[in-house]
Scaffold this motif. Structure first.
Motif, PDB file in Angstrom:
ATOM      1  N   ALA A   1       0.812  -1.214   0.000  1.00  0.00           N
ATOM      2  CA  ALA A   1       0.000   0.000   0.000  1.00  0.00           C
ATOM      3  C   ALA A   1       0.849   1.270   0.000  1.00  0.00           C
ATOM      4  O   ALA A   1       0.321   2.367  -0.124  1.00  0.00           O
ATOM      5  CB  ALA A   1      -0.935   0.008   1.206  1.00  0.00           C
TER       6      ALA A   1
ATOM      7  N   LEU B   1       2.737   2.368   2.525  1.00  0.00           N
ATOM      8  CA  LEU B   1       2.923   2.996   3.835  1.00  0.00           C
ATOM      9  C   LEU B   1       4.333   2.721   4.366  1.00  0.00           C
ATOM     10  O   LEU B   1       4.826   3.441   5.211  1.00  0.00           O
ATOM     11  CB  LEU B   1       1.876   2.478   4.829  1.00  0.00           C
ATOM     12  CG  LEU B   1       0.430   2.861   4.515  1.00  0.00           C
ATOM     13  CD1 LEU B   1      -0.530   2.163   5.447  1.00  0.00           C
ATOM     14  CD2 LEU B   1       0.252   4.373   4.618  1.00  0.00           C
TER      15      LEU B   1
ATOM     16  N   ALA C   1       1.696   6.656  -0.789  1.00  0.00           N
ATOM     17  CA  ALA C   1       0.498   5.848  -0.538  1.00  0.00           C
ATOM     18  C   ALA C   1      -0.719   6.360  -1.304  1.00  0.00           C
ATOM     19  O   ALA C   1      -1.503   5.573  -1.819  1.00  0.00           O
ATOM     20  CB  ALA C   1       0.209   5.811   0.957  1.00  0.00           C
ATOM     21  N   HIS C   2      -0.884   7.711  -1.380  1.00  0.00           N
ATOM     22  CA  HIS C   2      -2.104   8.197  -2.024  1.00  0.00           C
ATOM     23  C   HIS C   2      -2.110   7.911  -3.524  1.00  0.00           C
ATOM     24  O   HIS C   2      -3.150   7.728  -4.126  1.00  0.00           O
ATOM     25  CB  HIS C   2      -2.325   9.685  -1.722  1.00  0.00           C
ATOM     26  CG  HIS C   2      -1.364  10.606  -2.409  1.00  0.00           C
ATOM     27  ND1 HIS C   2      -0.169  10.970  -1.850  1.00  0.00           N
ATOM     28  CD2 HIS C   2      -1.426  11.225  -3.603  1.00  0.00           C
ATOM     29  CE1 HIS C   2       0.463  11.786  -2.674  1.00  0.00           C
ATOM     30  NE2 HIS C   2      -0.273  11.956  -3.740  1.00  0.00           N
TER      31      HIS C   2
ATOM     32  N   SER D   1      -3.139   4.283  -3.971  1.00  0.00           N
ATOM     33  CA  SER D   1      -4.588   4.175  -3.838  1.00  0.00           C
ATOM     34  C   SER D   1      -5.276   4.614  -5.128  1.00  0.00           C
ATOM     35  O   SER D   1      -6.219   3.985  -5.589  1.00  0.00           O
ATOM     36  CB  SER D   1      -5.043   5.024  -2.646  1.00  0.00           C
ATOM     37  OG  SER D   1      -6.369   5.379  -2.787  1.00  0.00           O
ATOM     38  N   ARG D   2      -4.770   5.679  -5.734  1.00  0.00           N
ATOM     39  CA  ARG D   2      -5.394   6.171  -6.966  1.00  0.00           C
ATOM     40  C   ARG D   2      -5.161   5.251  -8.152  1.00  0.00           C
ATOM     41  O   ARG D   2      -5.893   5.296  -9.135  1.00  0.00           O
ATOM     42  CB  ARG D   2      -4.866   7.575  -7.293  1.00  0.00           C
ATOM     43  CG  ARG D   2      -5.378   8.603  -6.317  1.00  0.00           C
ATOM     44  CD  ARG D   2      -4.848   9.978  -6.641  1.00  0.00           C
ATOM     45  NE  ARG D   2      -5.157  10.906  -5.575  1.00  0.00           N
ATOM     46  CZ  ARG D   2      -4.978  12.210  -5.660  1.00  0.00           C
ATOM     47  NH1 ARG D   2      -4.478  12.730  -6.761  1.00  0.00           N
ATOM     48  NH2 ARG D   2      -5.273  13.000  -4.650  1.00  0.00           N
TER      49      ARG D   2
ATOM     50  N   TYR E   1      -6.513  -0.511   0.328  1.00  0.00           N
ATOM     51  CA  TYR E   1      -6.025  -1.250   1.498  1.00  0.00           C
ATOM     52  C   TYR E   1      -6.959  -1.012   2.670  1.00  0.00           C
ATOM     53  O   TYR E   1      -7.125   0.114   3.123  1.00  0.00           O
ATOM     54  CB  TYR E   1      -4.598  -0.783   1.812  1.00  0.00           C
ATOM     55  CG  TYR E   1      -4.010  -1.295   3.109  1.00  0.00           C
ATOM     56  CD1 TYR E   1      -4.185  -2.618   3.516  1.00  0.00           C
ATOM     57  CD2 TYR E   1      -3.255  -0.451   3.915  1.00  0.00           C
ATOM     58  CE1 TYR E   1      -3.635  -3.078   4.704  1.00  0.00           C
ATOM     59  CE2 TYR E   1      -2.699  -0.908   5.097  1.00  0.00           C
ATOM     60  CZ  TYR E   1      -2.892  -2.222   5.494  1.00  0.00           C
ATOM     61  OH  TYR E   1      -2.353  -2.669   6.660  1.00  0.00           O
TER      62      TYR E   1
ATOM     63  N   ASN F   1      -8.613   2.663  10.329  1.00  0.00           N
ATOM     64  CA  ASN F   1      -8.313   4.048   9.969  1.00  0.00           C
ATOM     65  C   ASN F   1      -9.533   4.794   9.443  1.00  0.00           C
ATOM     66  O   ASN F   1      -9.466   5.491   8.438  1.00  0.00           O
ATOM     67  CB  ASN F   1      -7.181   4.110   8.932  1.00  0.00           C
ATOM     68  CG  ASN F   1      -5.871   3.617   9.503  1.00  0.00           C
ATOM     69  OD1 ASN F   1      -5.420   2.529   9.194  1.00  0.00           O
ATOM     70  ND2 ASN F   1      -5.277   4.420  10.368  1.00  0.00           N
TER      71      ASN F   1
ATOM     72  N   LEU G   1     -15.555  10.034   1.169  1.00  0.00           N
ATOM     73  CA  LEU G   1     -14.110  10.225   1.164  1.00  0.00           C
ATOM     74  C   LEU G   1     -13.411   9.029   0.533  1.00  0.00           C
ATOM     75  O   LEU G   1     -12.331   9.172  -0.050  1.00  0.00           O
ATOM     76  CB  LEU G   1     -13.590  10.451   2.586  1.00  0.00           C
ATOM     77  CG  LEU G   1     -13.647  11.907   3.030  1.00  0.00           C
ATOM     78  CD1 LEU G   1     -13.505  12.018   4.516  1.00  0.00           C
ATOM     79  CD2 LEU G   1     -12.558  12.712   2.335  1.00  0.00           C
ATOM     80  N   GLY G   2     -14.036   7.847   0.651  1.00  0.00           N
ATOM     81  CA  GLY G   2     -13.467   6.674  -0.013  1.00  0.00           C
ATOM     82  C   GLY G   2     -13.370   6.884  -1.512  1.00  0.00           C
ATOM     83  O   GLY G   2     -12.476   6.368  -2.173  1.00  0.00           O
TER      84      GLY G   2
ATOM     85  N   TYR H   1     -12.695   9.696  -2.899  1.00  0.00           N
ATOM     86  CA  TYR H   1     -12.045  11.014  -3.030  1.00  0.00           C
ATOM     87  C   TYR H   1     -11.403  11.213  -4.402  1.00  0.00           C
ATOM     88  O   TYR H   1     -11.497  12.283  -4.991  1.00  0.00           O
ATOM     89  CB  TYR H   1     -10.992  11.173  -1.934  1.00  0.00           C
ATOM     90  CG  TYR H   1     -10.218  12.464  -1.995  1.00  0.00           C
ATOM     91  CD1 TYR H   1     -10.787  13.651  -1.551  1.00  0.00           C
ATOM     92  CD2 TYR H   1      -8.924  12.510  -2.503  1.00  0.00           C
ATOM     93  CE1 TYR H   1     -10.096  14.839  -1.606  1.00  0.00           C
ATOM     94  CE2 TYR H   1      -8.221  13.696  -2.562  1.00  0.00           C
ATOM     95  CZ  TYR H   1      -8.812  14.860  -2.113  1.00  0.00           C
ATOM     96  OH  TYR H   1      -8.114  16.030  -2.181  1.00  0.00           O
ATOM     97  N   ALA H   2     -10.770  10.146  -4.898  1.00  0.00           N
ATOM     98  CA  ALA H   2     -10.038  10.289  -6.162  1.00  0.00           C
ATOM     99  C   ALA H   2     -10.971  10.368  -7.372  1.00  0.00           C
ATOM    100  O   ALA H   2     -10.549  10.753  -8.455  1.00  0.00           O
ATOM    101  CB  ALA H   2      -9.062   9.136  -6.330  1.00  0.00           C
TER     102      ALA H   2
ATOM    103  N   ARG I   1     -13.642  12.234  -9.260  1.00  0.00           N
ATOM    104  CA  ARG I   1     -14.131  13.608  -9.214  1.00  0.00           C
ATOM    105  C   ARG I   1     -15.577  13.745  -9.671  1.00  0.00           C
ATOM    106  O   ARG I   1     -16.267  14.681  -9.278  1.00  0.00           O
ATOM    107  CB  ARG I   1     -13.243  14.507 -10.079  1.00  0.00           C
ATOM    108  CG  ARG I   1     -11.995  14.933  -9.349  1.00  0.00           C
ATOM    109  CD  ARG I   1     -10.976  15.495 -10.321  1.00  0.00           C
ATOM    110  NE  ARG I   1      -9.685  15.662  -9.672  1.00  0.00           N
ATOM    111  CZ  ARG I   1      -9.338  16.736  -9.003  1.00  0.00           C
ATOM    112  NH1 ARG I   1     -10.180  17.727  -8.875  1.00  0.00           N
ATOM    113  NH2 ARG I   1      -8.147  16.832  -8.443  1.00  0.00           N
TER     114      ARG I   1
ATOM    115  N   ARG J   1     -15.783   1.485   2.476  1.00  0.00           N
ATOM    116  CA  ARG J   1     -15.022   2.674   2.080  1.00  0.00           C
ATOM    117  C   ARG J   1     -13.926   2.293   1.093  1.00  0.00           C
ATOM    118  O   ARG J   1     -13.659   3.013   0.128  1.00  0.00           O
ATOM    119  CB  ARG J   1     -14.411   3.355   3.308  1.00  0.00           C
ATOM    120  CG  ARG J   1     -13.805   4.695   2.987  1.00  0.00           C
ATOM    121  CD  ARG J   1     -13.123   5.335   4.165  1.00  0.00           C
ATOM    122  NE  ARG J   1     -11.905   4.614   4.525  1.00  0.00           N
ATOM    123  CZ  ARG J   1     -11.115   4.957   5.531  1.00  0.00           C
ATOM    124  NH1 ARG J   1     -11.422   5.983   6.293  1.00  0.00           N
ATOM    125  NH2 ARG J   1     -10.035   4.266   5.801  1.00  0.00           N
TER     126      ARG J   1
END
Lengths: 345, 234
Positions: B48, B50, B70-71, B74-75, B80, B86, B99-100, B102-103, B105, B147
């Motif tokens: 992931a 991290l 990490a971000h 995720s994108r 993860y 978290n 927010l899950g 988020y990427a 738009r 999420r």
């Protein structure tokens, strides 16, 4: 039986919210006392000062909640805002003196304050990228202590830098708007004060809307609640942190600019606003944005009450005493359940 | 789809993973099992982004992703669901889910996925305005998985979904994971509940003291003598 079951939670709920209840009663008491002794004029005065402390404290709360930085250079953002407003407003004023234009002289102060806000936002980005971002990449150990020391150092550098470049002179204006005071409920308020208050409320309102209703604002709150979780959903921490710092700096600059007529611009002007903003966030709970707004008004009431009932020279003493008392009863502040933003490794 | 090549990773001076290599193919459901402290979570955290591996490569669709933050991972489509979940505890269930995504738009796509998630987990729809921090353990786990799905991932890494749950909730979580797989999402799952996990995954790897000691189809792993003795207690 049912009555008994109903009564218990109420009692424990009162116990849980004891600090909030005490402070609300105390606030109402102060409000009434100020009204009786000082009338409308003092009430307006209190509300206007409260708006200022709230605007400054919201910035501190945001920076602490999202980035875990106890920001002690916030006052210098205030100072820079005051300087930027002074240096943009006075040339405009001179120009308008030669060529009077009613419309422009109404707009010019707003332009100066907006410029100060933009300058503050840019300054915030620079500070974050040049100071905190490198520290974060190097180590996260003892982050709060290191960040705190950096902000104190930054505060010295900025205020002494201003002293070096611009000298210790006071640079101020007597008023932004050359118009008569407005009468509200028997009290006379200068337009400058009213606009300063309106600006702080509009700024806080805009920030509130941004945090609650927009995608990026939601991401800022997400970072303050769980950094790892935020990364896992694809939020770029660096971007959010830079944005937050920039917003907070811009807000302090705006309040420095909108209060230029009251505080003047000089290298150490940020001291007083900084300490009041810290009273507010410590009392309300670090990192709590809503608490910071309410706290701002409570501190302003304490100040006015001290001036009315004790003496002007005691203005800083009583808020400090109350802050100490609050911390004795509720160590994480009135509205702080626990210090959430802190992550010690 | 996902490939780990000779990964060495750990925390500061403590090395946890030693030369770990494995792969997960498209559409598969793969289990990573092993005792406490074997490095299962560290493996997922490394994928992931991290944790940065000390050496070795993590490849996703043939591209090295070690150095990505990490971000960005995720994108790219790796979601993860961590052991600690978290979650954003001070926000509502709905805000957590949004927010899950988020990427993503596009608002319509977000709401479409949200509707799908609510269909899959009706419980979450009932509680959509509740703060995530006030939910029960099982609901939180559901929320974390949901999420994770909101970003429409290609690969989901799920860490200990049954940890701390009562048996009836565990089976709920497992059936949610099975539905994920039917939807074509690739899943890498780390679990303590070895028996149940091996019965619904395709392949499994056994990780002991930071090394892969056994690999193969889940059925064979389940029949393996060492696994039967050490993990299944038979």
């Amino acid at each position: 039986m049912a009555k008994y079951l109903g009564a218990r939670p109420l009692l424990s709920r009162i116990k849980d919210n004891l600090p909030i209840i005490i402070i609300s009663v105390f606030a109402i008491f102060l409000f009434v006392a100020i009204y009786i002794k000082g009338g409308n004029a003092q009430i307006f005065n209190t509300i206007i000062t409260g708006g200022l402390w709230a605007l400054l404290a919201v910035g501190l709360a945001l920076v602490f909640g999202v980035m875990n930085i106890p920001h002690f250079a916030h006052g210098e953002s205030f100072m820079i805002g005051a300087y930027v407003a002074y240096f943009t407003f006075t040339p405009m004023q001179e120009y308008l003196y030669e060529k009077p234009n009613e419309f422009l002289s109404m707009i010019a102060p707003l332009g100066a304050i907006l410029t100060a806000g933009i300058a503050g936002a840019i300054l915030g980005i620079l500070i974050e990228k040049m100071i905190f971002s490198p520290l974060r990449r190097r180590t996260k150990k003892d982050w709060i202590m290191n960040a705190f020391l950096l902000t104190v150092g930054l505060s010295f550098v900025l205020s002494n830098g201003a002293n070096l470049v611009l000298g210790p002179n006071f640079r101020g204006i007597s008023r932004y708007w050359d118009v008569d005071a407005v009468e509200i409920g028997g009290a006379y308020m200068s337009v400058d004060r009213l606009v300063a208050f309106a600006i702080s409320m509009v700024t806080i309102g805009a920030l509130w809307f941004f945090l609650r209703r927009t995608r990026v604002g939601r991401a800022i709150r997400a970072v303050s609640q769980d950094e790892t979780g935020a990364q896992l959903v694809g939020i770029n921490l660096n971007f959010i942190q830079t944005l937050t710092f920039s917003l907070a700096t811009a807000m302090a600059s705006i309040s420095g600019a909108s209060l230029l007529f009251l505080f003047q611009a000089y290298p150490t002007v940020g001291g007083t606003p900084l300490y009041y903003a810290w009273y507010v966030v410590m009392m309300a709970g670090l990192g709590n944005v809503v608490g910071a707004i309410i706290g701002g008004f409570i501190v302003a009431m304490l100040q006015t009450a001290t001036q009315l009932f004790v003496a002007v020279s005691w203005t800083t003493v009583l808020p400090t005493v109350v802050m100490i008392l609050v911390l004795l009863i509720a160590p994480s502040g009135i509205f702080g359940s626990e210090v959430k933003g802190v992550q010690e490794q | 789809m996902l490939e780990l090549k000779n990964i060495n990773a750990g925390y500061d001076f403590l090395q946890v993973l030693w030369d770990v290599s494995f792969h997960v193919d498209e559409g598969e459901m793969v289990a990573l099992i092993g005792p406490n402290g074997a490095g299962k979570s560290t493996t997922l955290r490394t994928i992931a982004g991290l944790i940065d591996p000390k050496s070795g490569d993590v490849l996703f669709h043939g591209k090295v992703i070690n150095d990505e933050p990490a971000h960005m991972i995720s994108r790219m489509g790796i979601s993860y669901v961590s052991e600690k979940l978290n979650l954003f505890t001070g926000m509502s269930v709905q805000e957590n889910l949004l927010l899950g995504a988020y990427a993503i738009r596009e608002k319509e796509v977000q709401l479409e996925t949200l509707a799908y998630i609510f269909e899959l987990f009706p419980r979450l729809e009932e509680r959509k305005d509740q703060l995530a921090g006030t939910m029960s353990g099982g609901e939180r786990k559901m929320l974390a998985i949901a999420r994770g799905m909101m970003s429409k991932p290609q690969l989901m890494l799920v860490d200990e979904p049954s940890l701390g749950l009562q048996p009836s909730l565990t089976s709920n979580v497992f059936s949610a994971l099975k539905q994920l797989r039917e939807r074509g999402v690739t899943v890498l799952i780390v679990e303590q509940n070895v028996n149940a996990t091996l019965s619904f995954t395709d392949r499994a790897y056994v990780l002991e003291q930071g090394k892969i000691v056994l690999e193969g189809p889940s059925k064979e792993i389940k029949a393996n003598k060492h696994v039967r003795n050490a993990y299944l207690g038979i």
